[in-house]
Design a protein around this motif. Structure first.
Motif, PDB file in Angstrom:
ATOM      1  N   TYR A 228       0.855  -1.185   0.000  1.00 45.60           N
ATOM      2  CA  TYR A 228       0.000   0.000   0.000  1.00 45.60           C
ATOM      3  C   TYR A 228       0.891   1.235   0.000  1.00 45.60           C
ATOM      4  CZ  TYR A 228      -4.104   2.836   1.058  1.00 45.60           C
ATOM      5  OH  TYR A 228      -5.120   3.747   1.001  1.00 45.60           O
TER       6      TYR A 228
ATOM      7  N   GLU B  21       1.215   5.478  -0.376  1.00 45.35           N
ATOM      8  CA  GLU B  21       0.600   6.806  -0.340  1.00 45.35           C
ATOM      9  C   GLU B  21       1.576   7.769  -0.997  1.00 45.35           C
ATOM     10  OE1 GLU B  21      -0.418   7.742   3.687  1.00 45.35           O
ATOM     11  OE2 GLU B  21      -1.866   6.105   3.818  1.00 45.35           O
ATOM     12  N   ASP B  22       1.099   8.484  -2.002  1.00 44.43           N
ATOM     13  CA  ASP B  22       1.954   9.364  -2.782  1.00 44.43           C
ATOM     14  C   ASP B  22       1.120  10.556  -3.242  1.00 44.43           C
ATOM     15  OD1 ASP B  22       4.229  10.273  -4.002  1.00 44.43           O
ATOM     16  OD2 ASP B  22       4.396   8.629  -5.450  1.00 44.43           O
TER      17      ASP B  22
ATOM     18  N   PRO C 113      -3.419  13.664  -3.285  1.00 44.01           N
ATOM     19  CA  PRO C 113      -2.975  12.413  -2.654  1.00 44.01           C
ATOM     20  C   PRO C 113      -3.467  11.187  -3.432  1.00 44.01           C
ATOM     21  CG  PRO C 113      -4.690  13.465  -1.346  1.00 44.01           C
ATOM     22  CD  PRO C 113      -4.376  14.397  -2.463  1.00 44.01           C
TER      23      PRO C 113
ATOM     24  N   GLN D  89      -3.602   6.974  -2.993  1.00 41.76           N
ATOM     25  CA  GLN D  89      -3.449   5.831  -2.101  1.00 41.76           C
ATOM     26  C   GLN D  89      -3.875   4.606  -2.874  1.00 41.76           C
ATOM     27  OE1 GLN D  89      -6.059   7.055   1.064  1.00 41.76           O
ATOM     28  NE2 GLN D  89      -4.426   8.142   2.133  1.00 41.76           N
ATOM     29  N   GLU D  90      -2.931   3.680  -3.090  1.00 39.68           N
ATOM     30  CA  GLU D  90      -3.239   2.505  -3.904  1.00 39.68           C
ATOM     31  C   GLU D  90      -2.310   1.344  -3.563  1.00 39.68           C
ATOM     32  OE1 GLU D  90      -2.608   3.591  -7.973  1.00 39.68           O
ATOM     33  OE2 GLU D  90      -0.467   3.896  -7.710  1.00 39.68           O
ATOM     34  N   TRP D  91      -2.750   0.164  -3.978  1.00 48.30           N
ATOM     35  CA  TRP D  91      -1.911  -1.031  -3.858  1.00 48.30           C
ATOM     36  C   TRP D  91      -1.045  -1.113  -5.104  1.00 48.30           C
ATOM     37  CZ3 TRP D  91      -1.382  -3.697   0.446  1.00 48.30           C
ATOM     38  CH2 TRP D  91      -2.377  -3.620   1.416  1.00 48.30           C
TER      39      TRP D  91
END
Length: 192
Positions: free
Chosen positions: A99, A101-102, A109, A111-113
């Protein structure tokens, strides 16, 4: 040339050490246990001899015919002057995700896998009630134990996808084997 080297070169099976530049070598391999109670262990663990110039290391995988083996440990065998190894026959392929966060180019923002490793051959075992009686250190929510190369850089809370289902990394034991991490997985109900 030693007797063992002559034997491996004339009678050994062809194998490929799966590296960025694959290396072809010769190997002699056999089951390392004759356990009759747990058929999975009997089929899972193998030992063998490979040419010393292969420089085989713990955590690497080798392919013999269509089967892959995760090398658990290696050592130089003084009797044969070749490399002896213990391995686990790969019985699973996992996808390793983390996971992240970037922010995007507009500083929004994200947020992803993210898939870290898409196709990892490894050795897995289902955690049974008998295993829980015998083995200490198993997490209560763990359902699988996987042996994976340490080079994957697995961290707690990472996600493994196996058989179309998501599993969460709940414990990592990286002390027992030099190049192999023993990872416990629990069901992962976090959103995709």
């Amino acid at each position: 040339m030693s007797y063992a080297e002559k034997f491996l070169k004339s009678k050994g099976q062809d194998c490929i050490i799966n590296r960025p530049i694959p290396l072809h070598s010769k190997v002699s391999i056999k089951r390392s246990t004759k356990a009759s109670r747990d058929l999975g262990i009997r089929e899972g663990y193998w030992e063998g001899l490979i040419l010393a110039d292969s420089n085989l290391k713990s955590g690497e995988t080798i392919t013999i015919r269509d089967n892959k083996y995760l090398i658990q440990s290696t050592n130089y065998d003084h009797a044969s002057m070749e490399c002896a190894f213990f391995s686990a026959k790969c019985n699973a392929t996992i996808q390793h995700k983390r996971y992240v966060e970037d922010v995007d180019e507009n500083f929004n923002p994200i947020q992803e896998w993210q898939t870290i490793n898409s196709d990892v051959a490894c050795y897995g075992e289902i955690i049974t009630s008998r295993m829980r009686e015998v083995e200490t250190g198993l997490e209560d929510n763990a359902v699988y134990i996987f042996q994976v190369p340490k080079t994957l850089g697995v961290a707690l809370l990472d996600r493994f996808v196996h058989g179309g289902k998501n599993y969460e990394v709940v414990s990592i034991d990286d002390i027992g084997l030099e190049g192999v991490a023993r990872v416990q997985l629990g069901m992962d109900n976090r959103p995709d």
